[in-house]
Design an enzyme around this catalytic site. Structure first.
Site, PDB file in Angstrom:
ATOM      1  N   GLU A   1      73.886  27.321  19.505  1.00  0.00           N
ATOM      2  CA  GLU A   1      74.277  28.708  18.864  1.00  0.00           C
ATOM      3  C   GLU A   1      75.287  28.589  17.679  1.00  0.00           C
ATOM      4  O   GLU A   1      75.265  29.141  16.562  1.00  0.00           O
ATOM      5  CB  GLU A   1      74.610  29.483  19.812  1.00  0.00           C
ATOM      6  CG  GLU A   1      73.582  30.011  20.871  1.00  0.00           C
ATOM      7  CD  GLU A   1      73.761  30.551  22.192  1.00  0.00           C
ATOM      8  OE1 GLU A   1      73.178  31.282  22.764  1.00  0.00           O
ATOM      9  OE2 GLU A   1      74.960  30.403  22.484  1.00  0.00           O
TER      10      GLU A   1
ATOM     11  N   ASP B   1      75.114  30.580  32.778  1.00  0.00           N
ATOM     12  CA  ASP B   1      75.896  31.742  33.665  1.00  0.00           C
ATOM     13  C   ASP B   1      76.975  31.234  34.378  1.00  0.00           C
ATOM     14  O   ASP B   1      77.780  31.967  34.775  1.00  0.00           O
ATOM     15  CB  ASP B   1      74.568  32.264  34.286  1.00  0.00           C
ATOM     16  CG  ASP B   1      73.376  32.931  33.441  1.00  0.00           C
ATOM     17  OD1 ASP B   1      74.031  33.246  32.252  1.00  0.00           O
ATOM     18  OD2 ASP B   1      72.433  32.968  33.753  1.00  0.00           O
TER      19      ASP B   1
END
Length: 483
Positions: free
Chosen positions: A204, A272
């Site tokens: 990203e 997460d």
């Protein structure tokens, strides 16, 4: 790294507000039986199926499994998958279900097919989320945020978090002086400006900045570029897979935090886990550097699991102990890990022995007991009283050495295979969980005084009273030293 067990103990009082794209993760566990005659693809013989919270739901699930409390705000459809999300949330009292149900939206599902502990395929059910009631979501967050220490925005680009809503959520967090952690998605990150920290992965970062993000230099340049483009952002934490993670706080040098080498089985949900551990650590009072280090450790545990990962507080504590005392890293374990080891040993017909004690000052009497215990079995597990347990049993001035010092001394002995620290006054629960083949205690205990003796005998196990060495006890040593 200055992470203490006290930080983990504060997790139980930490409250995190999680807002984002919630999904249902399904897992189909199978074995590969043959190649299909219809096409060059494997045929999976399905053995079992499971479902768990995914996306922002997995962040909340990890917060709960680590001992914290979470409120989960996200969207679900009025469908079977949405009902299953409600059912899963109802099973965990540490997660408050604040999901919004849409009459027109579909609950996102990811179905992973796993064979031989490896993911071989994924199939998704998803549709563009209908327009979010941003005003209603902001009102719900405004009402909830004051009762929480940290807010997490978990953006999977499924449509629940339009940029305008993200900006409003960050503004609310800043107004209430709550740290805001954003797990971002996509190459355009401007709407995340104002957050406390964003946690993009290396891919990203590369997409957002146009540079490489594999090397330390490339990651540092990427972090600097993001901080320059987002002038109100306080920090960037970049996850780098096997290379660990890198943290750059505005005005400071970048810190590269290495990951321990591990056998990676499944990276599903590891990001997460990072966000959950980071949020809990900040909520419990850690600074950002220590929170990042703890998140890195949690991610390392997560990738060794199969399926969407949920790391427990015991696993994190055990791993902390391991990294602080490398010489005994594989021996000092949580109860869950001990049970996994025993399962492997029993599959190889190994005889399991168990003994326990405070072992405050290791002396020849202890060595004799442990040597006799090891002689009765193939693998010896030692239950060690925690500091709190020793104080209750021995008095306020004990132990002389803390639990990790005592554990590392025991774990350094070749005759000891595992050390499990327990907080209770007796090892009864530990013995019942481990079900050893042999229970060993010193001959100064009568058979009826040995905790767990009746239980072990009930399934055909042995109870052995080891011979004592005269005038060898910690209490006598302390008494002589204080004369």
């Amino acid at each position: 790294m200055t992470i203490s067990s006290g930080l983990l103990a504060r997790f139980k009082d930490a409250r995190v507000l999680v807002v984002g794209d919630v999904m249902l993760d399904r897992f189909v566990y199978a074995r590969v039986s043959r190649i299909s005659p219809e096409a060059p693809v494997p045929v999976l013989a399905v053995e079992r199926e499971a479902a768990s919270l995914g996306g922002a739901g997995n962040v909340a699930r990890n917060i709960a499994s680590l001992g914290g409390q979470a409120t989960l705000i996200g969207g679900k459809g009025r469908d079977e998958a949405g009902a299953l999300l409600d059912e899963l949330l109802s099973e965990d009292p540490r997660i408050h279900n604040a999901l919004v149900t849409s009459d027109t939206g579909r609950t996102t599902e990811k179905i992973r097919y796993i064979a031989e502990r490896q993911q071989v395929m994924r199939a998704d059910h998803e549709a563009a989320w209908p327009e979010t009631d941003s005003g209603g979501i902001l009102a719900a967050v405004r009402e909830a945020i004051r009762d929480h220490h940290v807010m997490v925005i978990s953006d999977y680009a499924k449509g629940f978090l339009p940029p305008a809503l993200v900006k409003g959520l960050i503004a609310l967090g800043r107004a209430e002086e709550r740290p805001v952690i954003v797990d971002p998605k996509g190459a355009r990150l401007a709407h995340y400006d104002g957050a406390t920290v964003i946690t993009p992965n290396k891919h990203e970062v590369a997409n957002a900045t146009g540079g490489e993000a594999e090397s330390d230099r490339g990651v540092a340049a990427g972090a600097q570029s993001l901080l320059a483009d987002l002038p109100r952002l306080s920090a960037v934490m970049i996850t780098r897979g096997a290379a660990g993670l890198s943290l750059m706080t505005r005005g400071a040098e970048i810190a590269h935090i290495a990951a321990r080498p591990r056998e990676v089985f499944d990276v599903s949900g590891a990001g997460d886990t990072v966000v959950a551990a980071l949020a809990l650590a900040l909520a419990a009072g850690a600074d950002l550097a220590d929170a990042a280090a703890l998140a890195n450790i949690a991610a390392g545990i997560a990738v060794t699991m199969v399926g969407t990962a949920a790391v427990t507080a015991d696993e994190l504590a055990s791993e902390l102990h391991t990294q602080q005392f490398e010489s005994a890293e594989k021996k000092i374990v949580s109860l869950d890990r001990a049970q996994e080891w025993l399962k492997l040993w029993r599959a190889k017909s190994r005889r399991i022995g168990f003994t326990n004690g405070c072992f405050d000052l290791l002396h020849p009497g202890h060595i004799s007991l442990l040597r006799q215990a090891r002689a009765t079995c193939d693998r010896l597990v030692v239950g060690l009283n925690s500091d709190a347990s020793v104080k209750r049993l021995k008095g306020a001035d004990r132990p002389l050495q803390d639990e990790m010092a005592r554990a590392i001394v025991l774990a350094s002995l070749a005759m000891v295979d595992l050390v499990v620290i327990f907080n209770e006054d007796t090892p009864e629960k530990l013995i019942q969980a481990l079900r050893p083949d042999v229970l060993i205690k010193g001959a100064d205990y009568r058979r009826e005084e040995i905790v767990g003796a009746d239980f072990v005998a009930s399934y055909g196990g042995q109870v052995i009273r080891a011979e004592l060495m005269p005038e060898q006890s910690t209490s006598s040593l302390i008494h002589r030293a204080r004369k």
